[in-house]
Design a protein around this motif. Sequence first.
Motif, short mmCIF file in Angstrom:
data_model
loop_
_atom_site.label_atom_id
_atom_site.label_comp_id
_atom_site.label_asym_id
_atom_site.label_seq_id
_atom_site.Cartn_x
_atom_site.Cartn_y
_atom_site.Cartn_z
N MET A 1 0.84 -1.20 0.00
CA MET A 1 0.00 0.00 0.00
C MET A 1 0.88 1.24 0.00
N ARG A 2 0.68 2.08 -0.97
CA ARG A 2 1.42 3.36 -1.03
C ARG A 2 0.50 4.46 -0.50
N SER A 3 0.98 5.17 0.50
CA SER A 3 0.16 6.20 1.12
C SER A 3 0.90 7.53 1.16
N LEU A 4 0.12 8.58 1.22
CA LEU A 4 0.63 9.95 1.27
C LEU A 4 0.16 10.60 2.55
N VAL A 5 1.06 11.23 3.26
CA VAL A 5 0.68 12.00 4.45
C VAL A 5 1.15 13.43 4.26
N ILE A 6 0.31 14.37 4.67
CA ILE A 6 0.63 15.79 4.53
C ILE A 6 0.33 16.50 5.85
N ASP A 7 1.29 17.26 6.31
CA ASP A 7 1.18 18.02 7.55
C ASP A 7 1.26 19.51 7.20
N ILE A 8 0.14 20.20 7.34
CA ILE A 8 0.07 21.62 7.01
C ILE A 8 0.25 22.42 8.29
N GLY A 9 1.38 23.10 8.42
CA GLY A 9 1.68 23.84 9.63
C GLY A 9 1.41 25.33 9.51
N ASN A 10 1.89 26.08 10.49
CA ASN A 10 1.67 27.52 10.52
C ASN A 10 2.49 28.25 9.46
N THR A 11 3.67 27.75 9.15
CA THR A 11 4.55 28.47 8.24
C THR A 11 4.92 27.67 6.99
N GLY A 12 4.39 26.48 6.83
CA GLY A 12 4.69 25.67 5.66
C GLY A 12 4.09 24.29 5.80
N SER A 13 4.24 23.48 4.77
CA SER A 13 3.66 22.14 4.76
C SER A 13 4.74 21.10 4.47
N LYS A 14 4.58 19.92 5.08
CA LYS A 14 5.50 18.81 4.86
C LYS A 14 4.71 17.61 4.37
N TYR A 15 5.37 16.76 3.58
CA TYR A 15 4.70 15.55 3.11
C TYR A 15 5.65 14.37 3.17
N GLY A 16 5.06 13.19 3.23
CA GLY A 16 5.83 11.96 3.21
C GLY A 16 5.10 10.92 2.38
N ILE A 17 5.85 10.15 1.60
CA ILE A 17 5.29 9.06 0.81
C ILE A 17 5.77 7.75 1.45
N PHE A 18 4.82 6.89 1.79
CA PHE A 18 5.12 5.65 2.48
C PHE A 18 4.75 4.45 1.62
N GLU A 19 5.55 3.41 1.70
CA GLU A 19 5.20 2.09 1.18
C GLU A 19 5.03 1.20 2.41
N GLU A 20 3.78 0.84 2.73
CA GLU A 20 3.46 0.21 4.00
C GLU A 20 3.97 1.13 5.12
N GLU A 21 4.88 0.66 5.99
CA GLU A 21 5.36 1.48 7.09
C GLU A 21 6.66 2.22 6.76
#
Length: 239
Positions: A1-21
């Motif tokens: 499973m390929r998943s995308l996580v996005i963290d939108i903060g006060n001054t910018g946004s971060k993302y991570g692409i995961f394959e399983e864990e």
Amino acid sequence: MRSLVIDIGNTGSKYGIFEEENLLTNGSFGNQTSIPQELQNQVFDHAIAASVAGDTQFLQAKLSVSGSFLELSAQTALPVLNLYKTPETLGADRKAGAVAAHYFFPGRNCLVIDAGTCITYDFLDSEGRYHGGSISPGLQMKYKALHNFTGRLPLVQQIDQNFPLIGQTTQESIMSGVLAGTVAEVNGIIEIYSQKAKDLIVIVCGGDAAFFESNLKGRIFVIPELILIGLQRILAHNV
């Protein structure tokens, strides 16, 4: 499973692409008009977005997700027990940090220190119960406050590992007050929690984590991608 996580903060946004864990790649972007093509050019099985600054609807319009697109909220199920009295006001990053701490150190008392725009302290006990913590101004916020709320103090932005304890200029005095003062604050908070929680694990993340890594007393674990990993664990818990 390929998943995308996005963290939108006060001054910018971060993302991570995961394959399983496994975290394959991660990065950052400024706002909704600058979403990286890397994210727009592929299809993800599932995704989760968390924001401390507003809704995440713009992401769903620009990203391709074949399965669930989860927007982290107070109603989202967590793999830890949330004892916060006002869960609807609890920041997504604080929840994700606690979940990641439980993932890395199950059965341990954990204090998560996220050193970013604000410095947040979050406590998770050895039974996987999140209790809450505290919020204080971050380094740059303190610098800006001294400049904005006084008539003559200059705006200092420098974060120097070898900051002066005894300032001999106004700039050095401000650096000492902010940097030495904040190190003393964080060390003091860790000491108080250590007296209350046996064998405490201290985890530091956030943009200023490197500064604190070399200035805090005792053993700490610096995990820069802690919030992204926590979001991935929340996503996996819900799909």
